[in-house]
Design a protein around this motif. Structure first.
Motif, mmCIF file in Angstrom:
data_model
loop_
_atom_site.group_PDB
_atom_site.id
_atom_site.type_symbol
_atom_site.label_atom_id
_atom_site.label_comp_id
_atom_site.label_asym_id
_atom_site.label_seq_id
_atom_site.Cartn_x
_atom_site.Cartn_y
_atom_site.Cartn_z
ATOM 1 N N PRO A 20 15.068 16.386 -18.323
ATOM 2 C CA PRO A 20 14.328 16.136 -17.079
ATOM 3 C C PRO A 20 12.902 15.649 -17.368
ATOM 4 O O PRO A 20 12.279 16.061 -18.342
ATOM 5 N N ASN A 21 12.435 14.760 -16.514
ATOM 6 C CA ASN A 21 11.076 14.231 -16.645
ATOM 7 C C ASN A 21 10.097 15.185 -15.964
ATOM 8 O O ASN A 21 9.734 15.018 -14.809
ATOM 9 N N ILE A 22 9.676 16.193 -16.741
ATOM 10 C CA ILE A 22 8.837 17.275 -16.216
ATOM 11 C C ILE A 22 7.441 17.243 -16.812
ATOM 12 O O ILE A 22 6.455 17.579 -16.140
ATOM 13 N N GLU A 23 7.334 16.780 -18.068
ATOM 14 C CA GLU A 23 6.074 16.888 -18.804
ATOM 15 C C GLU A 23 4.941 16.151 -18.082
ATOM 16 O O GLU A 23 5.111 15.012 -17.663
ATOM 17 N N GLY A 24 3.819 16.801 -17.979
ATOM 18 C CA GLY A 24 2.631 16.175 -17.395
ATOM 19 C C GLY A 24 2.711 16.001 -15.899
ATOM 20 O O GLY A 24 1.872 15.334 -15.283
ATOM 21 N N LEU A 25 3.741 16.582 -15.281
ATOM 22 C CA LEU A 25 3.937 16.424 -13.839
ATOM 23 C C LEU A 25 3.028 17.361 -13.055
ATOM 24 O O LEU A 25 2.784 17.150 -11.873
ATOM 25 N N GLY A 26 2.511 18.378 -13.735
ATOM 26 C CA GLY A 26 1.589 19.297 -13.060
ATOM 27 C C GLY A 26 2.281 20.330 -12.205
ATOM 28 O O GLY A 26 1.700 20.847 -11.239
ATOM 29 N N THR A 45 0.822 -1.217 0.000
ATOM 30 C CA THR A 45 0.000 0.000 0.000
ATOM 31 C C THR A 45 0.852 1.261 0.000
ATOM 32 O O THR A 45 0.337 2.362 -0.186
ATOM 33 N N GLN A 46 2.157 1.104 0.251
ATOM 34 C CA GLN A 46 3.033 2.284 0.346
ATOM 35 C C GLN A 46 3.743 2.579 -0.962
ATOM 36 O O GLN A 46 4.502 3.521 -1.047
ATOM 37 N N GLN A 47 3.536 1.753 -1.979
ATOM 38 C CA GLN A 47 4.177 2.053 -3.261
ATOM 39 C C GLN A 47 3.220 1.796 -4.420
ATOM 40 O O GLN A 47 2.383 0.898 -4.379
ATOM 41 N N ILE A 48 3.340 2.606 -5.436
ATOM 42 C CA ILE A 48 2.481 2.516 -6.618
ATOM 43 C C ILE A 48 3.335 2.673 -7.871
ATOM 44 O O ILE A 48 4.169 3.581 -7.936
ATOM 45 N N SER A 49 3.106 1.808 -8.864
ATOM 46 C CA SER A 49 3.716 1.996 -10.177
ATOM 47 C C SER A 49 2.760 2.782 -11.046
ATOM 48 O O SER A 49 1.622 2.338 -11.272
ATOM 49 N N GLY A 50 3.210 3.914 -11.513
ATOM 50 C CA GLY A 50 2.336 4.727 -12.358
ATOM 51 C C GLY A 50 2.891 6.117 -12.501
ATOM 52 O O GLY A 50 3.874 6.483 -11.847
ATOM 53 N N ARG A 51 2.241 6.910 -13.367
ATOM 54 C CA ARG A 51 2.742 8.243 -13.644
ATOM 55 C C ARG A 51 1.978 9.244 -12.775
ATOM 56 O O ARG A 51 0.773 9.428 -12.952
ATOM 57 N N ALA A 52 2.694 9.866 -11.866
ATOM 58 C CA ALA A 52 2.052 10.789 -10.923
ATOM 59 C C ALA A 52 1.874 12.157 -11.552
ATOM 60 O O ALA A 52 2.663 12.588 -12.384
ATOM 61 N N GLN A 53 0.776 12.811 -11.137
ATOM 62 C CA GLN A 53 0.567 14.198 -11.557
ATOM 63 C C GLN A 53 0.138 15.010 -10.350
ATOM 64 O O GLN A 53 -0.745 14.613 -9.590
ATOM 65 N N LEU A 54 0.812 16.149 -10.174
ATOM 66 C CA LEU A 54 0.443 17.047 -9.080
ATOM 67 C C LEU A 54 -0.883 17.713 -9.410
ATOM 68 O O LEU A 54 -1.131 18.109 -10.548
ATOM 69 N N LEU A 55 -1.723 17.859 -8.362
ATOM 70 C CA LEU A 55 -2.956 18.630 -8.513
ATOM 71 C C LEU A 55 -2.879 19.907 -7.682
ATOM 72 O O LEU A 55 -3.821 20.678 -7.632
ATOM 73 N N GLY A 56 -1.749 20.095 -7.019
ATOM 74 C CA GLY A 56 -1.540 21.234 -6.125
ATOM 75 C C GLY A 56 -0.427 20.868 -5.178
ATOM 76 O O GLY A 56 0.141 19.773 -5.278
ATOM 77 N N PRO A 57 -0.083 21.768 -4.236
ATOM 78 C CA PRO A 57 1.054 21.517 -3.351
ATOM 79 C C PRO A 57 0.798 20.448 -2.299
ATOM 80 O O PRO A 57 1.694 20.147 -1.510
ATOM 81 N N ASP A 58 -0.416 19.860 -2.285
ATOM 82 C CA ASP A 58 -0.699 18.823 -1.286
ATOM 83 C C ASP A 58 -1.504 17.668 -1.872
ATOM 84 O O ASP A 58 -2.074 16.873 -1.147
ATOM 85 N N ARG A 59 -1.557 17.617 -3.225
ATOM 86 C CA ARG A 59 -2.402 16.576 -3.832
ATOM 87 C C ARG A 59 -1.714 15.993 -5.066
ATOM 88 O O ARG A 59 -1.134 16.732 -5.870
ATOM 89 N N VAL A 60 -1.841 14.684 -5.204
ATOM 90 C CA VAL A 60 -1.233 13.962 -6.325
ATOM 91 C C VAL A 60 -2.231 12.951 -6.842
ATOM 92 O O VAL A 60 -2.956 12.332 -6.057
ATOM 93 N N THR A 61 -2.283 12.802 -8.164
ATOM 94 C CA THR A 61 -3.114 11.735 -8.717
ATOM 95 C C THR A 61 -2.221 10.752 -9.468
ATOM 96 O O THR A 61 -1.244 11.142 -10.106
ATOM 97 N N GLU A 86 -6.588 9.631 -6.278
ATOM 98 C CA GLU A 86 -6.050 10.882 -5.752
ATOM 99 C C GLU A 86 -5.560 10.697 -4.319
ATOM 100 O O GLU A 86 -6.195 9.999 -3.527
ATOM 101 N N PHE A 87 -4.408 11.319 -4.013
ATOM 102 C CA PHE A 87 -3.831 11.232 -2.671
ATOM 103 C C PHE A 87 -3.518 12.624 -2.159
ATOM 104 O O PHE A 87 -3.094 13.492 -2.911
ATOM 105 N N ARG A 88 -3.708 12.801 -0.848
ATOM 106 C CA ARG A 88 -3.354 14.044 -0.181
ATOM 107 C C ARG A 88 -2.145 13.789 0.711
ATOM 108 O O ARG A 88 -2.006 12.694 1.277
ATOM 109 N N ALA A 89 -1.237 14.783 0.823
ATOM 110 C CA ALA A 89 -0.082 14.615 1.719
ATOM 111 C C ALA A 89 0.338 15.952 2.273
ATOM 112 O O ALA A 89 0.148 16.993 1.645
ATOM 113 N N ARG A 90 0.905 15.901 3.468
ATOM 114 C CA ARG A 90 1.428 17.111 4.098
ATOM 115 C C ARG A 90 2.689 17.598 3.375
ATOM 116 O O ARG A 90 2.972 18.781 3.344
ATOM 117 N N HIS A 91 3.458 16.644 2.787
ATOM 118 C CA HIS A 91 4.688 17.001 2.062
ATOM 119 C C HIS A 91 4.767 16.185 0.782
ATOM 120 O O HIS A 91 4.362 15.018 0.758
#
Lengths: 471, 471
Positions: free
Chosen positions: B263-269, B108-124, B129-134
Motif C-alpha cells: 500500500p502507498n502509505i509512506e509520507g501520507l501523514g 483548478t480541481q485536479q493536481i499532480s503531486g504527492r499529497a500529505q495529510l496535515l490533519g483530518p481537514d488539511r492536505v498539502t 495547503e488545502f482545507r476540506a470538510r471531507h
C-alpha cells in the motif's frame, strides 16, 4: 394377454428415459417400448452432434482473430471435413451409448416396435397386447421433409443424416433458420462450405425483439447468405439441385432441410382414449401434471410442441413418471422459459419474450457489445442484449440477446428471473472485472434508470437487525 | 491558504475516480490529487493489459485442440511477440484514456503531486495547503520489489514494466503465484516463453480447498514448471540472472516479480489524524461506511488490503463519495465475496472459502469437468468445482473452482449466494443442454443428497394460491 403392468412408457427418448428413471424407482412392473433406433434425438441427431460440429467450426473460425492478436500462419490452416465428421460421430456414439445404458432393464421390460394405444389402459406392439395402470406417451418428433425429396437421396439431408456423411460437398442450401437451421448453417459455413439459407421471413432462433434480431442477422450474414422469399422448392439440375424461391434460383450440391419437426402421432391410437383431439392432433392435458383429462395417461417430451427442448422434455418425463406413482397427480411448477441457439454470438430468450410483453408497461435496458471492454479484449465485440423489467415494480420479466458468452449470460438472467428478482436486487450482486457480465450490468442500470422508483446506489444499506451470514 | 473545499480525494485510481463520480454530482468544490501517472492501476498495468495478454496466449494455445477437431496446419502457427505486446499497449492506451476522461474536471480541481495529510481537514501538495470538510484517501498500491533488484534494470520486470516491453526473452522466472503471478506465468508460457514459477508453498489464486488446488496445480504444470522452496534470491550470471531457492539454481533471461503489492502509505501523514494506527499502518475504519472513527476522513480502494479488487475498490470509492455528502454516514451492505483468476481453467472463490468454513457443519458437492459432456465436446474437459452448503438448512455458503468458463459459473453462484438461496432453490432454475452449467447442477445435486432435508424433485410444486407471473 398378460397380467396388468403398472406403467407402459411409449418412447425411449429423453422424456421417456426421464420417466423411466422415476418409474423404476417405484416398480419393476413396467414396459418401455421404442420404435426405431434407441438412444434419444438429443444424443443421436440433436444437441450433441450439432454442438460437436459447432465447436470444430468455431475453433477454425477463430483463426480470423489470429493476425490481430499477433499470431501468424492462420492462412496455413485447413479443415479436414472427413476428420471433423469422424470426431462428431465418435463422441456422438459415446453419448448415445450413455443414454442406452440408461435403459438397461430386463429384456422382458423393453420392446422394439411401434406401439398403438387401444384405450387408456391398453397398448399393442408387434401384434402383442399389454394392459397397464398408467401409460406415458413420449414418442417425440422427426424432421419435416417433403416426401418428394426422398428422390434426391443423400443430397437432401436432415439432422438424421447430416452427421452420417463422411464428407460434405462445397455448396449447400439450408432450408429454414430455426434453432437447428441457424446453428448448422453457420457451422457448415465456418467449416468452409458455401452456404445459402432460404427463409420465408426474417426470423431466427426464436428472437422476437426486432433490434436484437437485426443485430444477430448482421452477424449471421458475415458467415452465409440468406435469401428471404417464397417457400423454397427443389428441382433436379445437371450440376446438382436447383433451389427455387420466387425469382431466386440457385444450384447447390446438397440441401439441409431444417423446416422444423413433426410430432410422431400417426397410428398412435390417440383417438381410442375417448377424449376429443385438439387441432394439432393431441388430446388436451395439464402441462403441470402432464395428465390427459382424468385418464391414467400422461404426455411428455417433444410430441407436445410447447417447450420442445431437452431440459423441458426431461422435466416432463420426470413429472409424468412421478405422477404414475400417486393417486392424485401433483402439479409441478415449470421452470422459467430458457431457449438458447448456439450460433455465434449465442442467441437466447429468457423468461418473457419481447413480443409477449406487448400489453405490459415495461422498460428495456440495452447493451451493445461492440463497445464492451472485455468483448473488445477478446475480439468478441458484437451483439446486443435487451433486458425487460416491469416499470412500476422493477421486477425482471425477460431478456433477449445475441451476445458473446450469451449461453452463460442467459443462465444468470434465468436464475434472477426464476427467483422473481427486481433489477435492483440483481444489481446488488458482485460483478468482477473485466467480464462480459459487466455488459449485462450496464443493461440493468439502463433499465433501472427508467423505472418509476429510482435509487442512487447499486448497494443495499445494511439492515442492522438482520445482518447477513456473509457480512 | 485557500477557502475550505467540500472534499479532497487523494488518488485518481479506480477507487478515487469512483468517489469522484459521486462527489461531483453534489458539489463543484472538490479537488482530486494524484501522484504519478493518471489512468488507474486496472487500466494501465492491471486487469486490462493482463487480460489482453491472456486472450492472445489462449488463442495460440487453442491450436493444441485443432488436430483432434479435424483442423490441419496448427504446426505452422507462430507467435509474433512484438505484435502481441503492441496490441496489448494499443488497446490498453484506449482503456487508459477512457479512465482519464473520467477525470475531465477544471484544471483548478485536479493536481499532480504527492499529497500529505496535515490533519483530518488539511492536505498539502506541491508546497500548497488545502482545507476540506471531507478527505478521501485512495492512494492504492505498487508492486513489491526488492530494492536491490533495480540493478537488473528491465531484466527484472513487474506488471508496471512488463507490458512496456517491445519483446520478451525466451527464459523467464515468475516469482509468486498470486492472482497476478498465475495469470502471467501461464500466459507467457502459452506464448512460447519457457517459464519457471518460484513459490514458497503450494498455493495459488486464493484457492483454499486442497482438492480444487490439486486439480488446478495439475493443469498449471502442463504449461510451466513450478518450484516450491525457499524465497527466491536473484544473482547476476554471465548468461542472464540466476534464480536461487535452496538447492535449486536456474539461469533465466528475465524475471517477473509478482510477490504481491504494497500500500502507498509512506509520507501520507496518516499519523496526523490523531488516531492510533494499526499493525499494517492504517487507522481503524468501518468497512461499511469507509469512515475513520468519527473523523470526516474516508478510506477506499486497494490501500486497504482487504478485498483489493477492482469491483470492491469501485464500491468503496462509491460509498466514501456518497458519505461525504451526508452528515451521518450510511452503512452499505458489501457484496458477496467474489475473486476470479483468469488462468485456464479459470480459478474462482465465491462467498465463503473452504478454509473459512472449518467450524461449520457443511456439505460439499463436487463436479469433475473431465467427464462433463459439454466440456468434452469443447475439449475443455479439465477442472474441479466444489459448492459448499449448510447441512441443516441447505443454504449455499460458497464455492471454489478451477473450471472451464469458471468466470461465468462463478457469477451464477455469486448471484445465488448473494441472494441467500438454498441448494434446492438454485436447482429450480432452468439449465439448458448441453452446457457447462449442467456440471454445476451435478455438484448441486450431490450437495443436496447430503443435506438433512432431502427432496425427490428439483421442481417445486405449484402453489395455486400464489401463481407466478411466469407460469
Amino acid at each position: 394377454m398378460s397380467e396388468t403392468l403398472d406403467t407402459i412408457i411409449i418412447g425411449a427418448g429423453s422424456a421417456g428415459l426421464s420417466a423411466l428413471r422415476e418409474v423404476r424407482k417405484r416398480t419393476d412392473r413396467f414396459l418401455i417400448i421404442n420404435d426405431g433406433p434407441w438412444g434419444t434425438t438429443c444424443a443421436r441427431v440433436g444437441c450433441m452432434p450439432s454442438k460437436l460440429l459447432i465447436e470444430a467450426a468455431n475453433a477454425f473460425d477463430h483463426r480470423k482473430t489470429f493476425d490481430t492478436f499477433g499470431i501468424r500462419g492462420a492462412d496455413q490452416l485447413s479443415v479436414d471435413l472427413p476428420a471433423v465428421l469422424s470426431r462428431v460421430r465418435m463422441l456422438r456414439d459415446g453419448f448415445v451409448s450413455g443414454t442406452i445404458k440408461d435403459t438397461e432393464v430386463d429384456a422382458t421390460q423393453q420392446i422394439s416396435g411401434r406401439a398403438q394405444l387401444l384405450g387408456p389402459d391398453r397398448v399393442t406392439v408387434n401384434g402383442k397386447e399389454f394392459r397397464a395402470r398408467h401409460i406415458i406417451i413420449a414418442t417425440g418428433t422427426r424432421p419435416r421433409v417433403d416426401p418428394a425429396w426422398t428422390a434426391f437421396g443423400d443430397r437432401v439431408l436432415t439432422t438424421d443424416t447430416l452427421f452420417e456423411q463422411t464428407t460434405l460437398a462445397p455448396r449447400m442450401a439450408v432450408l429454414g433458420l430455426g434453432p437447428v437451421g441457424v446453428e448448422m448453417a453457420q457451422a457448415l459455413a465456418r467449416l468452409g462450405i458455401t452456404v445459402t439459407a432460404f427463409v420465408t421471413r426474417k426470423a431466427t432462433a426464436g428472437i422476437s425483439d426486432p433490434n436484437v434480431l437485426n443485430a444477430l442477422w448482421t452477424e449471421l450474414e458475415k458467415d452465409f447468405a440468406i435469401h428471404i422469399g417464397e417457400r423454397a422448392r427443389l428441382a433436379a439440375h445437371k450440376n446438382g439441385i436447383e433451389v427455387v424461391s420466387g425469382d431466386k434460383r440457385l444450384v447447390v450440391d446438397q440441401v439441409l432441410a431444417a423446416n422444423g419437426r413433426v410430432p410422431n402421432i400417426e397410428g398412435l391410437g390417440l383417438e381410442t382414449l375417448g377424449v376429443p383431439l385438439e387441432e394439432h392432433g393431441l388430446p388436451p392435458f395439464d402441462r403441470n401434471t402432464r395428465q390427459i383429462g382424468d385418464l391414467p395417461v400422461f404426455i411428455a417430451g417433444d410430441i407436445d410442441p410447447d417447450r420442445a427442448l431437452l431440459h423441458e422434455a426431461s422435466d416432463e418425463g420426470h413429472i409424468a413418471g412421478m405422477n404414475t406413482a400417486i393417486d392424485e397427480p401433483q402439479r409441478f411448477r415449470r421452470r422459467t422459459p430458457l431457449a438458447i441457439s448456439f450460433c455465434h454470438p449465442n442467441a437466447a430468450v429468457v423468461g418473457k419474450s419481447c413480443k409477449s410483453l406487448a400489453e405490459q408497461d415495461f422498460v428495456t435496458g440495452a447493451i451493445d457489445f461492440s463497445r464492451q471492454g472485455r468483448a473488445r479484449v477478446a475480439q468478441e465485440d458484437a451483439g446486443l442484449l435487451h433486458v425487460y423489467a416491469d416499470r412500476a415494480s422493477g421486477r425482471l420479466l425477460g431478456a433477449e440477446m445475441c451476445a458473446p458468452a450469451g449461453e452463460h449470460l442467459a443462465h444468470l438472467l434465468a436464475l434472477a428471473i426464476h427467483s422473481e428478482m427486481t433489477v435492483q436486487q440483481m444489481l446488488g450482486m458482485p460483478i468482477y472485472h473485466p467480464v462480459l457480465e459487466e455488459g449485462l450490468r450496464t443493461a440493468l442500470r439502463r433499465a433501472a434508470a427508467q423505472l418509476n422508483i429510482k435509487t442512487d446506489s447499486d448497494l443495499a444499506l445494511c439492515d442492522l437487525g438482520n445482518s447477513s451470514v456473509l457480512e
